[in-house]
Structure formats: C-alpha cells, structure tokens
Design a protein around this motif. Structure first.
Motif: not given
Ligand code: MG
Length: 351
Positions: A291-296
């Motif tokens: 997943e992207t750094s958004c969800a991370i």
C-alpha cells in the motif's frame, strides 16, 4: 423532503501500485496492487485515505469507488461524531473492509488536521516506542531470496519470509547464508497436515525464527489449536482474524493476531483490536498490504500498541504517490505531521 448539500466533499482516484519485486505467496502471485485513493474535504481541510486491495481478497477499485460515492454524508453535520459516522459507513453495505478503511483514514486525517495534531499524540502514544518493522521476502527461488536478504541486510532488524511453497527449507537455508537477521514466517494457510506443520515449526525455531503467521487454513480450528499447543514458536492469525468480532475465536486457537487497517475497516477498529487482544493475553502484530505511504502513515499512528510491526508495504512499491514516514534504524515511525502524517506528491485529485 430536504435537498441540502453535504458539508463533505469526497473524491476517489483509482491508482495501480507497481511492485519492486514480483510478490509470490503460497496461493497467489502478482506484480501490481490496485488501490483507491480518497480525499475528504470540508471547511478548507483535506483528509486523505486509501483502500489497498490485493486481488485475492475480492475487493475491486470499481466496487470500492461505488461504495464510497454512494455514502450519504448530508446528515453528518458534526465532524467529531466519528462513532456514529463510522458505524453508519460500516452498516452501509456488508464486507468492503478496505473501502471502509479508506473513509476511516480520510476522516481521521481530516480530524487530526483540524486539531493540528498527529493521531499518536491524540491517542496518548509515544512514537519512540514503535517496534522495528520487518521487511517482507516473498516466495522466490533460493538464490533470489538470498540476494534479496543480502541486499537488505543491515537495513532491517527482521525479515518476514513467505513460506508454503515447494522449496521452503532451501529458501530459509539460502537466506541464512546471507544474514543472521531474525526471521518471521508467514505461510498464508499453505500447510495442510498438522504433524508436518509442527515439524516445520520446530525446524524453523532452531533457525532464529520469531513466530509463524497463519500456518494452516483458517477453517481448521482444531488443527490450529493442536499446533498452537505444541508449537515452540508463537502462532499468529492473519487470514483467521479479520475484524474485532473474530477475536472471540482466537484464544486457545492461536497465540496472537495480525491487525491490518485494510482488514479492520480502519484506525478506529484496528486500535480496539490491538487493545482487546492485549487484554485477552494475545500477542499482536500490526501489518499491512502492499500500500502507499498514506495507509502506512496511518498505521504508524497505532504502532506503539503492537508487540511486532510489519509496515514495509510502501517500501515494496515503485510508484508511491504519497510522502510519509521513512525507514530509520529499522523503524518506520509516525511523523510530526497532523492527522495521519502523509501528503500526496502531486495533486492526484485535480480535475
Ligand atoms: Mg499474512
């Protein structure tokens, strides 16, 4: 009949994550992960969220977009009424945990920005206690696995390796020629016979493995309970524990659970799962999808609540459209930024 406009504006953008390495698990293999990026706007503040959807889990970009754009947000005047708002989102349709997580993340991001604080501070957590993350190595030919482990040696304090393929022991032995970094094992339900599974766990325990995730099919509760009773290593549920209600079935069957935002419908329920599991004496790992750094970034806000952390998802992606927390000394910890602590690299939501 009222036709008042919604105080919220929601935008969704499908985005395909390109993976740095082919990602092969016991039952699937892929080079991309579909995701849906979400922007939730109100009063000049924009919150971001994401629904990451590995295809084997059954959600789609079109399905998640249809779910999110059909939400009726007109009755939610109070942005802080999150309990009622997220309960209404959960009731809107069965399933769709990633789509629900996207909304939950965007709402949390909006609220944190409105308050000017990151969520780890709003929850009273100390991000300096964030456990180090593992780095995931999929099922590969042994020489490829060894090269990957050698390339990442020193950057991570543990590797999570995917087993359940035809060359499990050869892969572990090859990795062990490259690094003495502690290993974690994820079988993705790939072992069928419990006696054979126990022999594998005992063999792994002698090779610096910390725990084994989902060794057998999630429906095999009796076999999993037997394996947990006999295992020298902690046995964790991933596929076998999706949401909070699943925790009822865990004690006695597993030693612990893997919590992921995309399974748990977002931060609100994931936090409750981590705290409830601890109260039940279960160990916890906070994990992720690719997943992207958004969800991370969102997951890092809860990371101090977990015993172990596996938040390498954005590091496996070649075209991350968000900037968020970075790897430092083997740890991916929450940033100072308000909300979930991630920002898009370009205006993904223009037009
Ligand atoms: Mg897993």
């Amino acid at each position: 009949m009222t036709h008042r406009p919604s105080p919220w504006q929601l935008a969704v953008v499908p985005y395909t994550l390109e993976l740095r390495q082919r990602f092969t698990l016991a039952n699937s293999s892929r080079t991309t992960t579909p995701t849906l990026l979400v922007a939730l706007r109100r009063d000049g503040i924009c919150g971001y969220g994401e629904a990451a959807m590995p295809p084997y889990l059954g959600e789609t970009q079109a399905g998640a977009a249809a779910f999110l754009t059909s939400l009726d947000l007109r009755s939610f005047d109070d942005p802080f009424a999150t309990a009622a708002l997220l309960a209404a989102v959960d009731r809107h349709a069965p399933g769709q945990p990633a789509a629900k997580a996207a909304f939950d993340l965007a709402l949390h991001d909006w609220l944190g920005k409105r308050l000017g604080q990151p969520w780890h501070r709003l929850l009273g957590l100390d991000r300096a206690t964030t456990p180090p993350t593992s780095y995931t190595i999929g099922i590969h030919p042994p020489d490829v696995a060894r090269e990957l482990a050698a390339a990442m040696h020193g950057r991570f304090r543990s590797f999570k390796i995917k087993l359940g393929g035809p060359t499990d022991r050869a892969m572990v032995e090859a990795i062990r020629t490259a690094t003495d970094t502690p290993l974690r094992v994820d079988v993705n339900q790939g072992w069928i016979d419990r006696e054979a599974a126990l022999r594998e766990v005992e063999w792994l325990a002698a090779r610096g493995v910390q725990f084994v995730e989902q060794p057998m099919p999630k429906e095999r509760l009796d076999d999993l309970a037997w394996l947990t009773r006999h295992s020298p290593l902690p046995i964790l549920a991933d596929e076998g524990c999706q949401r909070l209600a699943d925790l009822r079935r865990i004690p006695g069957v597993y030693h612990g659970i893997v919590v992921k935002l995309m399974k748990a419908t977002g931060l609100r329920e994931a936090r409750t799962m981590l705290e409830t599991a601890r109260a039940l004496g279960l160990s916890t790992m906070l994990g992720c999808m690719t997943e992207t750094s958004c969800a991370i970034a969102a997951a890092t806000q809860l990371a101090p609540l977990a015993d172990w952390v596996d938040l390498d998802g954005a590091l496996l992606v070649a075209n991350d459209p968000f900037v968020g927390p970075v790897l430092q000394d083997g740890v991916v910890a929450a940033t100072d930024g308000p909300g979930i602590g991630a920002a898009p690299v370009a205006d993904l939501f223009a037009g």
